[in-house]
Write an enzyme that holds these catalytic residues in place. Structure first.
Site: not given
Ligand SMILES: NC(=O)c1ccc[n+]([C@@H]2O[C@H](COP(=O)([O-])OP(=O)(O)OC[C@H]3O[C@@H](n4cnc5c(N)ncnc54)[C@H](OP(=O)(O)O)[C@@H]3O)[C@@H](O)[C@H]2O)c1
Length: 251
Positions: A143, A157
């Protein structure tokens, strides 16, 4: 330039939603076989897999080290072997310093378990597998927070994502001679469920104000770079971090 990953097997964690789902789709479009990992949202993961030519569904709670280790075994069993590991699953848990210490610590520990320990364990398994096979590629989704820092409510985080970045760099330095390369992706604010809470609270305009570009980053803006890094075309950039934050944090 055409990226053809037919015959390659990829494990994408957290592929049920958001950035992970877009990454799984992009690998599918490139012809790869994709291990679509999910935690709780089986229906969403099924919908992602249904649109891919070659996909296997893999379930594991990444807060649990036993389930995380089993995920790697399941991926190997289902795919035969793994060429690329994408550690994407993550949580962003709010933990105000004013909360009771036990609650703050619980959020810290869960954040570290899912974002960092699970990533470390899967990398450990992948490294042994890749060494035995003569190589492999790892892309870790960290991130912007790893480098810029985050707000006081999200100290855990940012710390977990900083850990992922350091882990990735160490792998790149330590395993290149074994044919293993590793990259960090550092997304900024991206429109997913994770970001929705912030958008609901502060509005989209507030999020866009920080950007150099004129619209919020979508998962589809992140996924192609992951496929490119995993393709082999960028191996000599091993250890690098790619910022995908719409110019909100240029360094
Ligand atoms: N969105 C942003 O603004 C942003 C910015 C910077 C970095 N990121 C990073 O990008 C990555 C994806 O983020 P996103 O925004 O796409 O998140 P999201 O929409 O909240 O999706 C999170 C994903 O992680 C899985 N997950 C969460 N906790 C879990 C657990 N305990 N066991 C197994 N799977 C788990 C979820 O699976 P289930 O739904 O099946 O439980 C889901 O597929 C993350 O690492 C996040 O930190 C995101």
């Amino acid at each position: 330039m055409k990226i053809d990953l037919s015959g390659r097997n990829v494990l994408v964690t957290g592929a049920s939603r958001g950035i992970g789902a877009a990454i799984a789709r992009a690998f599918g479009e490139a012809g790869a076989r994709v291990g679509v990992h999910y935690g709780a949202r089986r229906g969403d993961a099924e919908a992602v897999a249904a649109n891919l030519a070659h996909a296997v569904l893999l379930k594991a709670d990444l807060a649990d080290p036993g389930e995380t280790a089993r995920l790697w075994d399941d991926a190997e069993a289902a795919l035969g072997h793994v060429d690329v590991l994408v550690n994407n699953a993550g949580v962003a848990l709010q933990a105000p310093l004013a909360a009771a210490e036990a609650d703050w610590l619980a959020a810290w520990e869960r954040t570290m378990a899912v974002n960092l320990t699970a990533t470390g364990l899967l990398c450990r398994r992948a490294l042994a597998h890749f060494e035995a096979r003569g190589g492999g590629r790892i892309v870790n989704i960290a991130s912007r927070a790893a480098f810029r820092g985050d707000t006081p409510d999200y100290l855990a985080y940012a710390a977990s994502k900083g850990g992922m970045a350091a882990l990735t760099r160490s792998i790149a330095r330590g395993f290149g001679k074994a044919g293993i390369v590793a990259f960090t992706i550092a997304p900024g604010f991206t429109r997913t469920d994770m970001a929705q809470e912030f958008i609901d609270a502060y509005g989209e305009d507030f999020a866009v104000k920080d950007l150099a570009l004129d619209r919020l980053t979508e998962p589809g803006d992140v996924a192609p770079t992951v496929v490119f890094l995993a393709s082999g075309l960028a191996d000599h950039a091993t250890g690098a971090t790619i910022d995908i934050n719409a110019g909100s944090y240029v360094r």
